[in-house]
Design a protein around this motif. Structure first.
Motif, PDB file in Angstrom:
ATOM      1  N   UNK A 112       0.831  -1.203   0.000  1.00  0.00           N
ATOM      2  CA  UNK A 112       0.000   0.000   0.000  1.00  0.00           C
ATOM      3  C   UNK A 112       0.870   1.260   0.000  1.00  0.00           C
ATOM      4  N   UNK A 113       1.936   1.247   0.811  1.00  0.00           N
ATOM      5  CA  UNK A 113       2.835   2.401   0.865  1.00  0.00           C
ATOM      6  C   UNK A 113       3.511   2.637  -0.480  1.00  0.00           C
ATOM      7  N   UNK A 114       3.848   1.557  -1.183  1.00  0.00           N
ATOM      8  CA  UNK A 114       4.469   1.679  -2.501  1.00  0.00           C
ATOM      9  C   UNK A 114       3.510   2.353  -3.482  1.00  0.00           C
ATOM     10  N   UNK A 125       9.845   2.796  -6.526  1.00  0.00           N
ATOM     11  CA  UNK A 125      10.536   1.513  -6.528  1.00  0.00           C
ATOM     12  C   UNK A 125      10.601   0.981  -5.104  1.00  0.00           C
ATOM     13  N   UNK A 126      10.267  -0.288  -4.924  1.00  0.00           N
ATOM     14  CA  UNK A 126      10.420  -0.908  -3.608  1.00  0.00           C
ATOM     15  C   UNK A 126      11.857  -1.381  -3.478  1.00  0.00           C
ATOM     16  N   UNK A 163      29.064  -3.512  -5.842  1.00  0.00           N
ATOM     17  CA  UNK A 163      29.335  -3.226  -4.432  1.00  0.00           C
ATOM     18  C   UNK A 163      28.186  -2.469  -3.762  1.00  0.00           C
ATOM     19  N   UNK A 164      27.247  -1.966  -4.558  1.00  0.00           N
ATOM     20  CA  UNK A 164      26.093  -1.250  -4.002  1.00  0.00           C
ATOM     21  C   UNK A 164      25.189  -2.243  -3.279  1.00  0.00           C
ATOM     22  N   UNK A 165      24.758  -1.909  -2.086  1.00  0.00           N
ATOM     23  CA  UNK A 165      23.927  -2.821  -1.283  1.00  0.00           C
ATOM     24  C   UNK A 165      22.439  -2.518  -1.389  1.00  0.00           C
ATOM     25  N   UNK A 166      22.064  -1.328  -1.828  1.00  0.00           N
ATOM     26  CA  UNK A 166      20.647  -1.018  -2.016  1.00  0.00           C
ATOM     27  C   UNK A 166      20.173  -1.647  -3.321  1.00  0.00           C
ATOM     28  N   UNK A 167      19.138  -2.448  -3.228  1.00  0.00           N
ATOM     29  CA  UNK A 167      18.711  -3.215  -4.395  1.00  0.00           C
ATOM     30  C   UNK A 167      17.234  -2.969  -4.690  1.00  0.00           C
ATOM     31  N   UNK A 168      16.905  -3.245  -5.917  1.00  0.00           N
ATOM     32  CA  UNK A 168      15.516  -3.206  -6.368  1.00  0.00           C
ATOM     33  C   UNK A 168      14.896  -4.583  -6.132  1.00  0.00           C
ATOM     34  N   UNK A 169      13.741  -4.608  -5.525  1.00  0.00           N
ATOM     35  CA  UNK A 169      13.121  -5.874  -5.133  1.00  0.00           C
ATOM     36  C   UNK A 169      12.300  -6.530  -6.230  1.00  0.00           C
ATOM     37  N   UNK A 170      12.144  -5.854  -7.356  1.00  0.00           N
ATOM     38  CA  UNK A 170      11.306  -6.389  -8.426  1.00  0.00           C
ATOM     39  C   UNK A 170       9.891  -5.875  -8.391  1.00  0.00           C
ATOM     40  N   UNK A 171       9.569  -5.022  -7.422  1.00  0.00           N
ATOM     41  CA  UNK A 171       8.219  -4.466  -7.309  1.00  0.00           C
ATOM     42  C   UNK A 171       8.259  -2.961  -7.445  1.00  0.00           C
ATOM     43  N   UNK A 172       7.290  -2.415  -8.187  1.00  0.00           N
ATOM     44  CA  UNK A 172       7.242  -0.976  -8.423  1.00  0.00           C
ATOM     45  C   UNK A 172       5.805  -0.529  -8.588  1.00  0.00           C
ATOM     46  N   UNK A 173       5.616   0.783  -8.557  1.00  0.00           N
ATOM     47  CA  UNK A 173       4.322   1.384  -8.872  1.00  0.00           C
ATOM     48  C   UNK A 173       4.585   2.561  -9.792  1.00  0.00           C
ATOM     49  N   UNK A 174       3.757   2.693 -10.836  1.00  0.00           N
ATOM     50  CA  UNK A 174       4.021   3.700 -11.851  1.00  0.00           C
ATOM     51  C   UNK A 174       2.718   4.333 -12.322  1.00  0.00           C
ATOM     52  N   UNK A 175       2.780   5.597 -12.800  1.00  0.00           N
ATOM     53  CA  UNK A 175       1.594   6.202 -13.413  1.00  0.00           C
ATOM     54  C   UNK A 175       1.162   5.380 -14.625  1.00  0.00           C
ATOM     55  N   UNK A 176      -0.117   5.074 -14.706  1.00  0.00           N
ATOM     56  CA  UNK A 176      -0.590   4.112 -15.704  1.00  0.00           C
ATOM     57  C   UNK A 176      -0.286   4.535 -17.134  1.00  0.00           C
ATOM     58  N   UNK A 212      11.173   7.730  -6.986  1.00  0.00           N
ATOM     59  CA  UNK A 212      11.334   7.671  -5.532  1.00  0.00           C
ATOM     60  C   UNK A 212      11.523   6.219  -5.104  1.00  0.00           C
ATOM     61  N   UNK A 213      12.233   6.063  -4.010  1.00  0.00           N
ATOM     62  CA  UNK A 213      12.435   4.729  -3.435  1.00  0.00           C
ATOM     63  C   UNK A 213      11.528   4.582  -2.217  1.00  0.00           C
ATOM     64  N   UNK A 214      10.768   3.510  -2.184  1.00  0.00           N
ATOM     65  CA  UNK A 214       9.905   3.205  -1.041  1.00  0.00           C
ATOM     66  C   UNK A 214      10.520   2.004  -0.333  1.00  0.00           C
ATOM     67  N   UNK A 215      10.996   2.172   0.903  1.00  0.00           N
ATOM     68  CA  UNK A 215      11.734   1.077   1.556  1.00  0.00           C
ATOM     69  C   UNK A 215      10.809  -0.031   2.071  1.00  0.00           C
ATOM     70  N   UNK A 216      11.251  -1.264   1.921  1.00  0.00           N
ATOM     71  CA  UNK A 216      10.547  -2.404   2.512  1.00  0.00           C
ATOM     72  C   UNK A 216      10.872  -2.468   3.998  1.00  0.00           C
ATOM     73  N   UNK A 217       9.926  -3.006   4.774  1.00  0.00           N
ATOM     74  CA  UNK A 217      10.105  -3.057   6.224  1.00  0.00           C
ATOM     75  C   UNK A 217      11.113  -4.115   6.650  1.00  0.00           C
TER      76      UNK A 217
END
Length: 456
Positions: A112-114, A125-126, A163-176, A212-217
């Motif tokens: 929902x937050x994403x 991006x999650x 070496x970057x540790x921040x990753x994309x989880x494969x889930x996103x939300x976008x303007x249709x 924007x990046x939306x962080x997972x819990x």
């Protein structure tokens, strides 16, 4: 907010080494994609579309339901190609939320937050930071501003990017409307000759669409399943979370590492659960209930102070307060035990009610029976409830004593206070308060000898 949800479920899952499509492998009693659908169903989306591919017929028949649409991706040429197949089904308004069918534990609040981070205007991006990001696409940010510039897939990343540790989880939300235009412009000029959905991040930057990046819990909710080992790891993570929630509520678990909930388990106060127990469907344990080791309970209600002894299986049954069940007992659908009923070892009960204080302590079967209060049902006795075509009911009144090794041929009624002599086959109603015996007269044949094998 107008919300459309796309669930990616087309992959083969080669590393699972199974004929079953990956998204249909089970975690906590439900398929991976069913977990995702359950979360999606709580988000009040306008519609939900599942992209299928490998084993499409099997996947679609397994999860089909009202309001669910399917689009097939044939062949599978990457995540961007998958979304391209969905474009004709998408409206132009609001937000498109993209979830993965093999990432089963994404939380409703996170999804929902994403979607809210997108709000129909931004590409959200999650993301999450992992100690070992191997295999994930890396989030590339602008030095200084930390503005998201793009995602680079692991296989295409430079050593510095890996070496970057921040990753994309494969889930996103976008303007249709923007998403529909962007995915159709994707190119496959990469190492795998696939269309990467992640390439639309760079497109958004070029188009002036905020990224924007939306962080997972937590890490657990974004872990995907690609192998049996990963599935087993996620199962234990899930079960540990269930165990911790129950213990926080006061349930005593002998060992939270040897505990499985494959549905919904609710508990009163002072409940005790021993090792190796499995709870499936919807199970309720009332105050003071105790469940011994290695029991399986499915769609069951256990009354206050009841004790379920080890190795007992209960399905579709109700156990009254103070009852004792097992060990090695089986309660099948329709079994209803009243208060203080005793069901002992190797006793099976199906579609039967037992009133307060009734006992069947050893090696017995009660099927399609109504049993009164304080009945004592002997070892080795059965209700013969099936005539080969139809089921028939046995009625046993209050205070009846059924001796050992009896057969009650239904339909039959035993009156209140009746006594049935051991070894009897009862095919007619037995009167109240009397002894009924139905067995052949014992005969001894003088001079009889056992048959002997013929010598060759």
């Amino acid at each position: 907010m107008s919300l459309q949800i796309v669930i990616m479920a087309a992959g083969k899952g080669t590393r699972m080494k199974s004929q079953l499509p990956k998204v249909l492998h089970r975690l906590a009693g439900r398929s991976l994609v069913q977990h995702v659908l359950h979360t999606a169903g709580r988000l009040a989306a306008r519609h939900t579309i599942v992209v299928t591919g490998h084993g499409a017929d099997t996947v679609e028949s397994a999860i089909a339901g009202p309001g669910l649409a399917f689009v097939r991706q044939m062949p599978q040429l990457g995540t961007g190609h998958a979304v391209q197949q969905v474009v004709p089904q998408l409206g132009d308004e609001g937000t498109v939320l993209i979830l993965n069918g093999d990432v089963p534990l994404v939380a409703e609040a996170t999804a929902r937050a994403l979607a809210e981070a997108c709000a129909g205007e931004r590409l959200a991006l999650l993301t999450i930071e992992l100690p070992d990001p191997t295999g994930y696409g890396r989030i590339v940010r602008e030095p200084g501003t930390r503005r998201v510039l793009g995602i680079v897939e692991h296989k295409d990343a430079t050593p510095e990017q890996r070496a970057i540790r921040e990753v994309y989880t494969g889930m996103m939300a976008a303007p249709a409307a923007w998403l529909k235009r962007s995915v159709m412009a994707l190119k496959n000029d990469n190492a795998q000759r696939e269309y990467y959905l992640t390439d639309i991040v760079a497109m958004a930057v070029a188009d002036g669409v905020p990224v924007v990046a939306s962080p997972a819990a937590s890490e657990t909710e974004v872990l995907g399943v690609n192998s049996p080992a990963q599935l087993a790891d996620l199962e234990r993570r899930y079960q540990r979370a269930q165990a911790e929630a129950l213990m926080e509520a006061g349930v005593r678990l002998a060992d939270p590492a040897r505990f499985d909930v494959r549905g919904t388990l609710s508990c009163g106060t002072d409940v005790e659960i021993d090792i190796g127990c499995v709870f499936e469907g919807t199970v309720h344990l009332a105050d003071g209930a105790r469940v011994g080791p290695h029991c399986v309970l499915r769609d069951a209600r256990i009354g206050a102070g009841a004790v379920i002894h080890p190795f007992t299986h209960i399905e579709g049954a109700t156990v009254g307060a103070g009852a004792l069940v097992g060990p090695y007992a089986r309660l099948r659908p329709g079994a209803e035990l009243g208060e203080e009923v005793h069901i002992g070892n190797f006793v099976e009960v199906k579609n039967s009610t037992l009133a307060k204080g009734a006992k069947a302590n050893h090696l017995a079967y009660l099927g399609d029976a109504t049993v009164g209060e304080r009945v004592n049902y002997g070892a080795g006795s059965i209700t013969a409830n099936y005539d080969g075509a139809n089921k028939h009911r046995t009625t046993i009144g209050n205070d009846v004593h059924v001796g050992s090794n009896c057969v009650l041929v239904a339909p039959v009624t035993l009156g209140d206070g009746a006594t049935i002599g051991g070894g009897s086959t009862i095919s007619k109603d037995a009167p109240a308060g009397q002894l009924t015996v139905a067995r052949a007269r014992q005969v001894t044949l003088a001079g009889w000898t056992r048959p002997q094998k013929q010598k060759k």
